[in-house]
Design an enzyme around this catalytic site. Structure first.
Site, PDB file in Angstrom:
ATOM      1  N   GLU A  15       0.818  -1.227   0.000  1.00  0.00           N
ATOM      2  CA  GLU A  15       0.000   0.000   0.000  1.00  0.00           C
ATOM      3  C   GLU A  15       0.841   1.261   0.000  1.00  0.00           C
ATOM      4  O   GLU A  15       0.525   2.243  -0.689  1.00  0.00           O
ATOM      5  CB  GLU A  15      -0.943  -0.008   1.209  1.00  0.00           C
ATOM      6  CG  GLU A  15      -1.947   1.144   1.227  1.00  0.00           C
ATOM      7  CD  GLU A  15      -1.443   2.380   1.972  1.00  0.00           C
ATOM      8  OE1 GLU A  15      -2.105   3.433   1.874  1.00  0.00           O
ATOM      9  OE2 GLU A  15      -0.391   2.297   2.652  1.00  0.00           O
ATOM     10  N   GLU A  16       1.920   1.272   0.788  1.00  0.00           N
ATOM     11  CA  GLU A  16       2.673   2.513   0.970  1.00  0.00           C
ATOM     12  C   GLU A  16       3.261   3.040  -0.336  1.00  0.00           C
ATOM     13  O   GLU A  16       3.347   4.248  -0.547  1.00  0.00           O
ATOM     14  CB  GLU A  16       3.779   2.321   2.001  1.00  0.00           C
ATOM     15  CG  GLU A  16       3.296   2.051   3.413  1.00  0.00           C
ATOM     16  CD  GLU A  16       2.546   3.222   4.035  1.00  0.00           C
ATOM     17  OE1 GLU A  16       2.323   4.245   3.356  1.00  0.00           O
ATOM     18  OE2 GLU A  16       2.162   3.098   5.209  1.00  0.00           O
TER      19      GLU A  16
END
Length: 461
Positions: free
Chosen positions: A318-319
């Site tokens: 996600e990051e």
């Protein structure tokens, strides 16, 4: 506010429209969940905190594609295999491109007589390079366009008014600075306060060729003061970030529904984190992953098999927000399955008081009714319509239109507590509270059970 009042009034008149709940059984299950998690004599007491601490302490930060992340994924998978779920599996994302930070620094020369290292952190995937130049401080993109920054390093010192007020500078600020002729970018950390800790995050690395870094809130203000009094400011930025090819996995587990097994309630968080400290990723989003996993585990331990399938996921990547990360992979490979709702916890694990939901009006009414009828005893009955989206679950919704749910937790409007530590070395077990994590487990297990075990058809609008 008017819409919420209308909903509450509607439930008062139409509670009988939701007949798919056995009141006594449901109240008993909610009480069982609470006793399993909140009773100091239970083996589940503080188990979310203890499990998270083990991963944080043992594997450290979990940058997508790193060895730490791979080891933490494997350990989580093996751990989940012992929990007795109906099915547990990993899904490989194929080849991905990740990034190693390398050595990096910002050194202040003028107006200091003795050069001074500043606390800094490279923005995600910033290119390797070394630049030394005069600094121009700006407070907005509009101000940038009004100044001559050719051959200079731009420092954005914007005003914090919540995450959205700063993240645009982090992502697009370096691109805009280079378009104006700058040869490097520093941004004020995207944070409520920084306590001398810089906050990292992704930038638009595809469209820049010079280093882009974050400095602390305090130092951004210092450089601003220097420039306002007419002092010449010179800094040197050095970065060594490099891209490389690797792979990663999502981890998934589920309890199969007893009556409608093809109707799926998804819940989870992202297992990857940033890489800036010894424990980074405790809160963002290790805590979110673990409270969702514990919610599923507690239901399974109690032998509760709801009518619909409950599925846990630890998303990967996600990051960094890449096109082939775990959320996109899941949506592409499972989007045709019948997802009733997708729940994501990714704003911390402080004390919960309700849920945000993005769904049709009738589904929102159903969830609001269930929460107000059965969750007042655990303090999680408040529902916030049209506000259930999170990053990974939002990808599934974008692909399929799946309704979304998230947990509302104690913080102020701008989530200043969460963003104080967000993407920093301070994102550690120090900021995690065992009681609050237990409360999240109880709230998440309860709301997911209520929806999954509802006997009537789930409204589609």
């Amino acid at each position: 506010m008017k819409f919420i009042l209308i909903l509450v009034f509607t439930f008062g008149l139409n509670a009988l429209m939701f007949r798919g709940v056995n009141d006594k059984l449901t109240e008993h299950v909610i009480q069982q969940i609470r006793e399993q998690v909140k009773n100091p004599l239970s083996q589940n007491y503080h188990s979310a905190y203890d499990r998270l601490a083990y991963y944080v302490d043992t594997f450290g930060p979990r940058l997508w594609g790193s060895e730490n992340m791979a080891d933490a994924v494997d350990a989580l998978y093996k751990d989940i295999q012992t929990m007795g779920f109906d099915r547990t599996w990993k899904e490989n994302l194929g080849e991905i491109t990740s990034w190693k930070r390398g050595e990096e620094s910002v050194t202040l020369f003028d107006p200091r007589e003795i050069p001074q290292k500043l606390n800094m952190i490279g923005l995600g995937w910033t290119p390797a390079g070394s630049v030394k130049a005069e600094v121009e401080v700006v407070h907005s993109i509009e101000e940038l366009k009004s100044k001559d920054v050719r051959g200079k390093i731009v420092c954005y010192n914007f005003e914090w008014n919540g995450y959205d007020s700063g993240v645009a500078f982090r992502y697009a600020g370096p691109v805009e600075a280079e378009k104006a002729g700058a040869i490097g970018t520093m941004i004020r950390s995207v944070a409520s306060v920084s306590i001398a800790s810089p906050h990292t995050g992704m930038t638009d690395y595809n469209n820049i060729k010079y280093p882009a870094v974050a400095i602390t809130v305090e130092d951004a203000d210092m450089l601003d003061r220097m420039r306002k009094r007419g002092q010449k400011v010179v800094v040197e930025i050095k970065t060594e970030g490099q891209q490389y090819k690797t792979t990663s996995d999502n981890v998934i587990a589920e309890i199969k529904g007893s009556t409608y097994p093809d109707e799926i309630l998804l819940m989870g968080g992202h297992w990857d984190s940033w890489d800036v400290g010894s424990q980074t990723g405790a809160n963002d989003d290790g805590g979110g992953v673990i409270v969702c996993l514990e919610a599923l585990r507690v239901l399974n331990t109690l032998g509760i098999r709801p009518k619909r399938t409950l599925r846990f996921i630890a998303w990967s990547g996600e990051e960094m927000g890449q096109y082939n990360n775990g959320a996109v992979h899941y949506a592409l490979n499972h989007g045709k399955e019948n997802h009733i709702i997708a729940f994501e916890s990714d704003l911390g694990s402080t004390k919960p008081y309700g849920f945000g939901i993005t769904a049709g009006q009738q589904f929102t009414q159903l969830v609001t009714y269930l929460a107000q009828e059965y969750l007042t005893g655990i303090g999680a009955e408040r529902i916030f319509p049209n506000d259930g989206e999170a990053v990974d679950s939002g990808i599934l919704a974008e692909f399929t239109g799946t309704p979304l749910l998230n947990n509302r937790i104690a913080d102020n409007k701008n989530h200043d507590f969460y963003f104080t530590y967000h993407h920093t070395a301070g994102d550690s077990m120090w900021m995690m509270d065992p009681e609050d994590m237990d409360d999240n487990v109880v709230a998440i297990a309860s709301i997911m059970y209520l929806i999954a075990d509802y006997d009537g058809p789930i409204p589609k609008d």
